[in-house]
Design a protein around this motif. Sequence first.
Motif, PDB file in Angstrom:
ATOM      1  N   ALA A 193       0.868  -1.172   0.000  1.00 32.36           N
ATOM      2  CA  ALA A 193       0.000   0.000   0.000  1.00 32.36           C
ATOM      3  C   ALA A 193       0.901   1.217   0.000  1.00 32.36           C
ATOM      4  O   ALA A 193       1.981   1.210   0.602  1.00 32.36           O
ATOM      5  N   GLY A 194       0.464   2.264  -0.674  1.00 31.14           N
ATOM      6  CA  GLY A 194       1.255   3.482  -0.724  1.00 31.14           C
ATOM      7  C   GLY A 194       0.474   4.625  -1.305  1.00 31.14           C
ATOM      8  O   GLY A 194      -0.756   4.570  -1.435  1.00 31.14           O
ATOM      9  N   TYR A 195       1.205   5.656  -1.657  1.00 37.80           N
ATOM     10  CA  TYR A 195       0.555   6.834  -2.237  1.00 37.80           C
ATOM     11  C   TYR A 195       1.513   7.539  -3.181  1.00 37.80           C
ATOM     12  O   TYR A 195       2.722   7.344  -3.135  1.00 37.80           O
ATOM     13  N   ILE A 196       0.920   8.344  -4.038  1.00 44.34           N
ATOM     14  CA  ILE A 196       1.675   9.224  -4.927  1.00 44.34           C
ATOM     15  C   ILE A 196       1.356  10.652  -4.507  1.00 44.34           C
ATOM     16  O   ILE A 196       0.187  11.018  -4.356  1.00 44.34           O
ATOM     17  N   VAL A 198      -2.531   0.369  -4.346  1.00 43.55           N
ATOM     18  CA  VAL A 198      -2.053  -0.928  -3.897  1.00 43.55           C
ATOM     19  C   VAL A 198      -1.289  -1.520  -5.082  1.00 43.55           C
ATOM     20  O   VAL A 198      -1.740  -1.449  -6.223  1.00 43.55           O
ATOM     21  N   TRP A 199      -0.110  -2.048  -4.793  1.00 45.16           N
ATOM     22  CA  TRP A 199       0.739  -2.671  -5.794  1.00 45.16           C
ATOM     23  C   TRP A 199       0.817  -4.143  -5.436  1.00 45.16           C
ATOM     24  O   TRP A 199       1.194  -4.505  -4.315  1.00 45.16           O
ATOM     25  N   ILE A 220      -1.621  -2.108   5.065  1.00 42.16           N
ATOM     26  CA  ILE A 220      -2.289  -3.197   4.349  1.00 42.16           C
ATOM     27  C   ILE A 220      -2.108  -4.471   5.164  1.00 42.16           C
ATOM     28  O   ILE A 220      -1.058  -4.686   5.771  1.00 42.16           O
ATOM     29  N   ASN A 221      -3.143  -5.322   5.181  1.00 39.93           N
ATOM     30  CA  ASN A 221      -3.016  -6.605   5.888  1.00 39.93           C
ATOM     31  C   ASN A 221      -2.978  -7.752   4.883  1.00 39.93           C
ATOM     32  O   ASN A 221      -2.999  -7.534   3.669  1.00 39.93           O
TER      33      ASN A 221
END
Length: 181
Positions: A63-66, A82-83, A107-108
Amino acid sequence: RSSDLGAFGINRKGVITGVWNSQAVTWKNGTMSILGVPRPSGIPSDAATTSVGTSINESGDIAGYIYWASDETETFGYVSFVWSHGVTTFLQPVDGTGFPDCIASAINKNQEIVGTCNDFPDSTSRAFYWKGGTMQFLSLLSGDSSNVANDINNSGTIVGYDVRTTAQAHRAVIWKQAATP
């Protein structure tokens, strides 16, 4: 804005995610790999972007962000993603709510993601839960104006905090067993 180097999440296998040179990356056994998160549609063409991996589960899903910023339009924003094994999915914010800028924080194992969506002109935020393409906001405690979700465990229990409207004080919150949208 995120720095050019940072580690933000690690899973039990020792794989780390973070950012290097404005790109989301992983480190495994001392080897760095760039995720190759694509540029989101709908942001100004001149916008500079930084992608950041914030959390990684046991399967390697991230999980991340731009973060993006445009000098030409003097605007900026955030887009969560999500990648999963080379495929990037952008998390769509809840339509019509006024909270368009979302930052995924955890993220789980079930690919349930939590984070926070912001309304920067009003300086308010709403905690979100995302699963399978649908985002929903988490409940606010009575009298609170904003909330933030920081983490989710494999049972779906979410932790974060609410902000009191009157005193701007924080209250710790646990959301039990997030409802699957």
